[in-house]
Motif scaffolding. Structure first.
Motif, mmCIF file in Angstrom:
data_model
loop_
_atom_site.group_PDB
_atom_site.id
_atom_site.type_symbol
_atom_site.label_atom_id
_atom_site.label_comp_id
_atom_site.label_asym_id
_atom_site.label_seq_id
_atom_site.Cartn_x
_atom_site.Cartn_y
_atom_site.Cartn_z
ATOM 1 N N ASN A 62 2.429 10.052 20.976
ATOM 2 C CA ASN A 62 2.238 10.964 22.099
ATOM 3 C C ASN A 62 0.791 10.978 22.578
ATOM 4 O O ASN A 62 0.524 11.089 23.765
ATOM 5 C CB ASN A 62 2.683 12.380 21.729
ATOM 6 N N GLU A 63 -0.136 10.851 21.636
ATOM 7 C CA GLU A 63 -1.550 10.808 22.013
ATOM 8 C C GLU A 63 -1.848 9.593 22.883
ATOM 9 O O GLU A 63 -2.599 9.671 23.847
ATOM 10 C CB GLU A 63 -2.440 10.795 20.763
ATOM 11 N N ASP A 69 6.942 11.159 9.907
ATOM 12 C CA ASP A 69 7.529 10.936 11.235
ATOM 13 C C ASP A 69 6.797 11.742 12.298
ATOM 14 O O ASP A 69 6.528 11.267 13.397
ATOM 15 C CB ASP A 69 9.003 11.371 11.254
ATOM 16 N N LYS A 70 6.502 12.951 11.922
ATOM 17 C CA LYS A 70 5.858 13.865 12.852
ATOM 18 C C LYS A 70 4.465 13.345 13.230
ATOM 19 O O LYS A 70 4.079 13.368 14.398
ATOM 20 C CB LYS A 70 5.749 15.234 12.190
ATOM 21 N N LEU A 71 3.750 12.863 12.241
ATOM 22 C CA LEU A 71 2.415 12.323 12.498
ATOM 23 C C LEU A 71 2.497 11.088 13.376
ATOM 24 O O LEU A 71 1.682 10.886 14.278
ATOM 25 C CB LEU A 71 1.707 11.983 11.185
ATOM 26 N N GLU A 72 3.501 10.260 13.101
ATOM 27 C CA GLU A 72 3.699 9.055 13.891
ATOM 28 C C GLU A 72 3.999 9.417 15.347
ATOM 29 O O GLU A 72 3.455 8.830 16.270
ATOM 30 C CB GLU A 72 4.871 8.266 13.304
ATOM 31 N N GLU A 73 4.851 10.405 15.499
ATOM 32 C CA GLU A 73 5.218 10.862 16.826
ATOM 33 C C GLU A 73 3.985 11.418 17.566
ATOM 34 O O GLU A 73 3.787 11.151 18.741
ATOM 35 C CB GLU A 73 6.299 11.941 16.717
ATOM 36 N N LEU A 74 3.180 12.141 16.818
ATOM 37 C CA LEU A 74 1.976 12.709 17.411
ATOM 38 C C LEU A 74 1.027 11.600 17.877
ATOM 39 O O LEU A 74 0.461 11.662 18.966
ATOM 40 C CB LEU A 74 1.271 13.619 16.403
ATOM 41 N N GLU A 75 0.891 10.569 17.044
ATOM 42 C CA GLU A 75 0.029 9.443 17.416
ATOM 43 C C GLU A 75 0.530 8.742 18.675
ATOM 44 O O GLU A 75 -0.245 8.421 19.554
ATOM 45 C CB GLU A 75 -0.033 8.424 16.270
ATOM 46 N N THR A 124 1.160 16.946 21.637
ATOM 47 C CA THR A 124 1.928 17.712 20.662
ATOM 48 C C THR A 124 2.965 16.778 20.056
ATOM 49 O O THR A 124 3.230 15.709 20.591
ATOM 50 C CB THR A 124 2.647 18.907 21.327
ATOM 51 N N SER A 125 3.565 17.194 18.945
ATOM 52 C CA SER A 125 4.495 16.284 18.293
ATOM 53 C C SER A 125 5.932 16.600 18.632
ATOM 54 O O SER A 125 6.844 16.241 17.896
ATOM 55 C CB SER A 125 4.271 16.281 16.788
#
Ligand SMILES: [Zn+2]
Length: 122
Positions: free
Chosen positions: A65-66, A57-63, A41-42
């Motif tokens: 976290n993955e 930023d959110k997408l980066e954070e999600l990546e 999750t982000s």
């Protein structure tokens, strides 16, 4: 391996499992009965945001976290496999040579699958 040691490592592994699950909970969500069992999750940001920078930023954070989640899940699977080996009475046995795994090595990494000599061959 004598029973007392197995019990000791079982407790260590159970603790490690708990810590890993807590850490997984900070970067993802558990999906009961599904495979993979964890989904990244982000984190903290608002879900509905129109700001492009925030979305990026959110997408980066999600990546990120993955990636973290993938590593944690791998560790968790190793710990679970080690707990299974305790149940099956094969804990502490090198998967390559069938010989005993050194206590020092198990102390440092209770989910080790091989002895020191074979650790790079796994
Ligand atoms: Zn070995």
């Amino acid at each position: 391996m004598i029973k007392k040691d197995t019990q000791y490592f079982k407790e260590k592994l159970e603790k490690e499992k708990k810590i890993l699950e807590d850490e997984l909970g900070t970067v993802g969500q558990k999906r009961d009965g599904k495979d993979p069992a964890w989904e990244a999750t982000s984190g903290t940001m608002e879900v509905d945001t129109a700001d492009e920078n925030e979305v990026a930023d959110k997408l980066e954070e999600l990546e990120e976290n993955e990636l973290i989640l993938g590593q944690l899940e791998k560790q968790l699977n190793e710990v679970k496999a080690a707990l299974e080996r305790i149940e099956n009475d094969t804990f502490g046995i090198c998967e390559i040579s069938g010989g005993p795994i050194e206590n020092d090595r198990l102390e440092a990494n209770p989910s080790a699958r091989t002895c020191v000599k074979h650790m790079n061959q796994h």
